[in-house]
Design a protein around this motif. Structure first.
Motif: not given
Length: 132
Positions: A72, A75-77, A80
């Motif tokens: 997670a 994926k978040s990084e 961005r």
């Protein structure tokens, strides 16, 4: 392992949890083998197997949860606009995939202890990623 300069740095501890889960499972398997070798009583052998299976399950669950947190975060990084540099993301992803493969390998070895289960290969129709 150096701590990355981004938010991914907070997830390196989760990566270590995943790696420790694999080491724990391997140690539990070795310990069980030693205990079973010296135990003539079938009921005690089953008790040892059940107790160790419970410990392995807890370790695997800890590793799986840590894996999910790291995935997670990666994926978040990636999503961005000010994401970490590509080299850092690639390093984390490679370490994560290696740790995942090692956990699956340890679980495959563990599963061979149970003759009533089918091989993971048969269940998925080919070799696991740990064997590929």
């Amino acid at each position: 392992m150096p701590v990355p300069s981004t938010r991914l740095g907070r997830r390196t501890s989760d990566l270590r949890v995943l790696q420790r889960a694999t080491a724990t499972i391997e140690e539990l398997n070795e310990m069980l083998d030693r205990q079973l070798a010296g135990e003539p009583s079938e009921s005690e052998r089953m008790r040892l197997l059940r107790a160790t299976t419970n410990q392995i399950t807890r370790a695997a669950n800890d590793g799986i949860q840590a894996y999910r947190r790291v995935v997670a975060a990666v994926k978040s990084e990636e999503a961005r606009s000010d994401a970490a540099d590509a080299a850092e993301l690639a390093r984390i992803q490679a370490a994560l995939e290696t740790a995942r493969t090692e956990l699956l390998r340890a679980l495959e070895v563990t599963s061979r202890r149970y003759p009533w289960t089918s091989s993971w290969e048969a269940a998925v129709g080919g070799p696991t990623s740990a064997e590929a």
